[in-house]
Design an enzyme around this catalytic site. Sequence first.
Site, PDB file in Angstrom:
ATOM      1  CB  SER A 189      -1.638  -0.369   1.518  1.00  0.00           C
ATOM      2  OG  SER A 189      -1.047   0.846   1.097  1.00  0.00           O
ATOM      3  CE  LYS A 190      -8.570   2.561   4.670  1.00  0.00           C
ATOM      4  NZ  LYS A 190      -8.865   2.936   6.037  1.00  0.00           N
ATOM      5  NE  ARG A 191       1.594   3.200   1.152  1.00  0.00           N
ATOM      6  CZ  ARG A 191       2.226   2.569   0.170  1.00  0.00           C
ATOM      7  NH1 ARG A 191       2.653   3.243  -0.873  1.00  0.00           N
ATOM      8  NH2 ARG A 191       2.439   1.279   0.228  1.00  0.00           N
TER       9      ARG A 191
END
Length: 470
Positions: free
Chosen positions: A238-240
Amino acid sequence: MTLTTRFAPSPTGYLHVGGARTALYSWLYAKKNGGDFILRIEDTDLERSTQASVDAIMDGMNWLQLEWTHGPYFQTERFDRYKEVIAQLLESGHAYRCYSTAEEVEAMREEAKAKGEIEKYNGLWRDRTDYPEDKPYVIRFKNPLDGNVIIKDMVKGDITISNTQLDDLIIARSDGTPTYNLTVVVDDWDMKVSHVVRGDDHISNTPKQINILAALGAEIPAYAHIPMILGDDGKRLSKRHGAVGVMQYRDDGYLPEALLNYLVRLGWSHGDQEIFSREEMIELFDLTGCNRAPSAFNTEKLIWVNQHYMKTMDPEYVASHLEWHMADQGIATDNGPALSEIVKVQADRVKTLKEMAAISTYFYHDFTEFDEKAAKKHLRGVAQKPLEVVKAKLAELSEWKAETIHEAINSTAEELEVGMGKVGMPLRVAVTGGGNSPSLDITLELLPKEKVLARIDMALAVVAERIANS
Ligand code: GLU
């Protein structure tokens, strides 16, 4: 019959690496078999679908050069067709009107749960025809009550699901709009998709889709469910984890070939080979060779692949991508060496094209200040003589070539009886503004002689000022 695959993204965000890999595998499989590759935009979720996402998906596909042979098709343009198929299913007795309210359905689920059964619609309206007037209804698919559905998955092997596990799913909402599983089925059928390649997050939809296809008398396609991509911490990517949108990888300085090569290996292997040209991928790829387990994204490896391509691809081609980064960083390149020359001297010195652009500014722009640390260390009193002598020798050169430049630097060191570094480092700082550059002779050759001499003068001025202040 032509082999046909498709990539069917929902335009609710950019093209992320997971989607790009699914698209790549679909594309490769079609290419390998001389088949067709369809792009289908699944935009029926009007609230979440945006034109910006459609553009971002196509930009990503174009940048990766995953060209589709048909489409893009948009599901929102096919509502009439979905209605037609829903009517057909009603007509043939494979679907029915269901007048149960949301609360009633909830109560059925609760009841099933209490009995330890599978939570689902209890089929109350499955065989009824006593339709109330002016009441809203949904349309449900009459899922078979017994028997099994077998998914012959090319990646995961055979998966058997009992029909008793499956609900009579809603295929049309009370406003008449079709639901996801219905639209996918109609499209795969109409578009003659022979191989459905998609993420394994869709695996629970597959038995429902197979049952609807069978009810329509349609051919069942082959399925290949690709395991997902995890971040380096084992959690779903994910963006993390940093960049996940494909275009972000362009912005960060990766070549499309590098990302493709990285993605093909992320979930598929051919012996222990790591590097695959586009042609090789097409030749060697096979869905049956895909991993069954999820793979973890590893940026270090992507960087390694990127370095390989920057160093080994045609410099002219790499330059066409470097040009984008130069423009992005506001570096005008019309005055200065051909960008392919920059690629040749810098490719093995950087991780990305973005970095390559950033460290190549001095080839195109003059600077007014030297890097503070480098100047402090190398533009000192002791550098005065070497800079003066080497400047005079360079000025005299009739041929501005790496060999003659090399000779001028060499003979300066010999004449002054100092090591090469005592000449080279001040000269490097003078000409490039800092302490890092490709080999000096080549760096200087790429710059016009007058520019080099003027920069040495500028450095000499700094040295003189330091002598005066000491
Ligand atoms: N539209 C779905 C998605 O973006 C894919 C559906 C499919 O491949 O069947 O997840």
